[in-house]
Motif scaffolding. Sequence first.
Motif, PDB file in Angstrom:
ATOM      1  N   GLY A 109     -22.783  33.983 -10.321  1.00 58.14           N
ATOM      2  CA  GLY A 109     -24.034  33.804  -9.596  1.00 58.14           C
ATOM      3  C   GLY A 109     -23.913  34.091  -8.126  1.00 58.14           C
ATOM      4  O   GLY A 109     -22.818  34.299  -7.591  1.00 58.14           O
TER       5      GLY A 109
ATOM      6  N   THR B 285     -32.661  27.084 -10.270  1.00 55.27           N
ATOM      7  CA  THR B 285     -31.360  26.431 -10.288  1.00 55.27           C
ATOM      8  C   THR B 285     -31.421  25.095  -9.564  1.00 55.27           C
ATOM      9  O   THR B 285     -32.447  24.716  -8.995  1.00 55.27           O
ATOM     10  N   TRP B 286     -30.284  24.407  -9.567  1.00 54.82           N
ATOM     11  CA  TRP B 286     -30.189  23.095  -8.936  1.00 54.82           C
ATOM     12  C   TRP B 286     -30.135  23.232  -7.420  1.00 54.82           C
ATOM     13  O   TRP B 286     -29.572  24.165  -6.870  1.00 54.82           O
TER      14      TRP B 286
ATOM     15  N   HIS C 135     -33.241  22.806 -14.517  1.00 56.69           N
ATOM     16  CA  HIS C 135     -31.818  22.506 -14.479  1.00 56.69           C
ATOM     17  C   HIS C 135     -31.607  21.054 -14.888  1.00 56.69           C
ATOM     18  O   HIS C 135     -32.445  20.190 -14.600  1.00 56.69           O
TER      19      HIS C 135
ATOM     20  N   SER D 123     -35.969  33.452 -11.614  1.00 60.82           N
ATOM     21  CA  SER D 123     -35.061  32.417 -11.135  1.00 60.82           C
ATOM     22  C   SER D 123     -34.873  32.602  -9.640  1.00 60.82           C
ATOM     23  O   SER D 123     -35.624  33.355  -8.997  1.00 60.82           O
TER      24      SER D 123
ATOM     25  N   TYR E 246     -31.346  31.321  -7.468  1.00 60.76           N
ATOM     26  CA  TYR E 246     -29.940  31.514  -7.110  1.00 60.76           C
ATOM     27  C   TYR E 246     -29.048  31.283  -8.325  1.00 60.76           C
ATOM     28  O   TYR E 246     -27.881  30.954  -8.207  1.00 60.76           O
ATOM     29  N   SER E 247     -29.598  31.456  -9.491  1.00 58.24           N
ATOM     30  CA  SER E 247     -28.941  31.041 -10.726  1.00 58.24           C
ATOM     31  C   SER E 247     -28.038  32.112 -11.316  1.00 58.24           C
ATOM     32  O   SER E 247     -28.288  33.319 -11.199  1.00 58.24           O
ATOM     33  N   SER E 248     -26.999  31.663 -12.000  1.00 62.01           N
ATOM     34  CA  SER E 248     -26.142  32.571 -12.763  1.00 62.01           C
ATOM     35  C   SER E 248     -26.883  33.135 -13.971  1.00 62.01           C
ATOM     36  O   SER E 248     -26.391  34.065 -14.615  1.00 62.01           O
TER      37      SER E 248
END
Length: 380
Positions: free
Chosen positions: A135, A219-220, A248, A285, A287-289
């Motif tokens: 990510g 994302t978190w 998340h 999304s 910043y997510s992988s």
Amino acid sequence: MHEKLAYAIKHYPWVQRLYRVVMSFLFQVWGMFTGFDDHLILFSAMSGDQYAGSPRVLFEAMKKDPRFSDYHYVWAFTHPEKQTVEGASVVKMDSAQYFKTALRAKIWITDVNIERGLNFKKKKTVYLNTWHGTGPKKGGNAVAGRKDYDFSRVDIFCCDGQYTHDIFIKWFNATDESMLWCGRPREDELMAFTESDRKKIRSELEIPEHVKAVLYMPTWREGQLQGLNYAAWEKKLGKDYCLLVRAHHFTKEGLLSEHSSEFVKDVSDYPDVNKLYLAADYLISDYSSAFFDYGLLAKPMICFAPDYDTYKQNYGLFMDLESEFPNGVFKNEDDVLNLIRNMNYKEESAKCGAYCAGYVTHKENATQKCLNRVLELVKK
């Protein structure tokens, strides 16, 4: 008490150092008086929060592999009382029994860490870390205040390309010798899906074939994440679309609490994210992988990050998403909706697939490569 200690370890470097030195020493001494089981394997996924990911794929493959017929398995969970894993025992994450199991186990398999920031691995223990994703956001010791990541004792580290290789070496203190260039076991399934699988999954999710599914997976981040203006999305996209929202596991609260509609489907607790990737026609999304999993399917992806500037400054990114990501970073919901409604789907799919391929160069047969490497080291 556990949460307060975890906060102090994360935010105060001197607490990190003291905790690591003292607890590592105590566990090393404990290990001298703890028996060893050459046929015990310890698993954890997402720090004990889930029975999922690459550790689950490897576990289920091991149960079918005659080479592992003499082994027995233990899974670690934050809430073991809520988990039943066929063919394995369960133990509470970070409990005394957990650490005793870790000291006794011949093989460790995880996608985050087993030692919990400490140093007590025995030399004869084989440690496989698949990690949980590729990510853009900073991780490991690149995060401000973190100097406690040390994966120098990991024996096998799954690596899907030069990008992750360099990050693991520099910011996680992993070794070049540990790198297994194979992608991640949980991604093998993405390569094997068929069109009939897609239709079956969409039927289970009650998505009509003519409806385009948009998967939203933020994302978190610390603090509560604000949900989308779902009413506006439903009005502008209409009956030809539906929105799958997957929060998340750290930030579920508040993302969907104020909206109820057939247009929006809460898939936060859906057990297999790969199936959601297959069912979706678009991924949104930040910043997510997830970008580098979903991207393997070469379908349109949109980076929607209203807090991009502050996130980049306060937390940090390894990638310049504004210049690198297909179509850059969107900070306004209306712009995202306009792109979805007006895009050339085929062109966007090709663009996003090429972007992912630039980072993920090793992506097939990871499960068997991991199992083969584990047995190779066990025999040594």
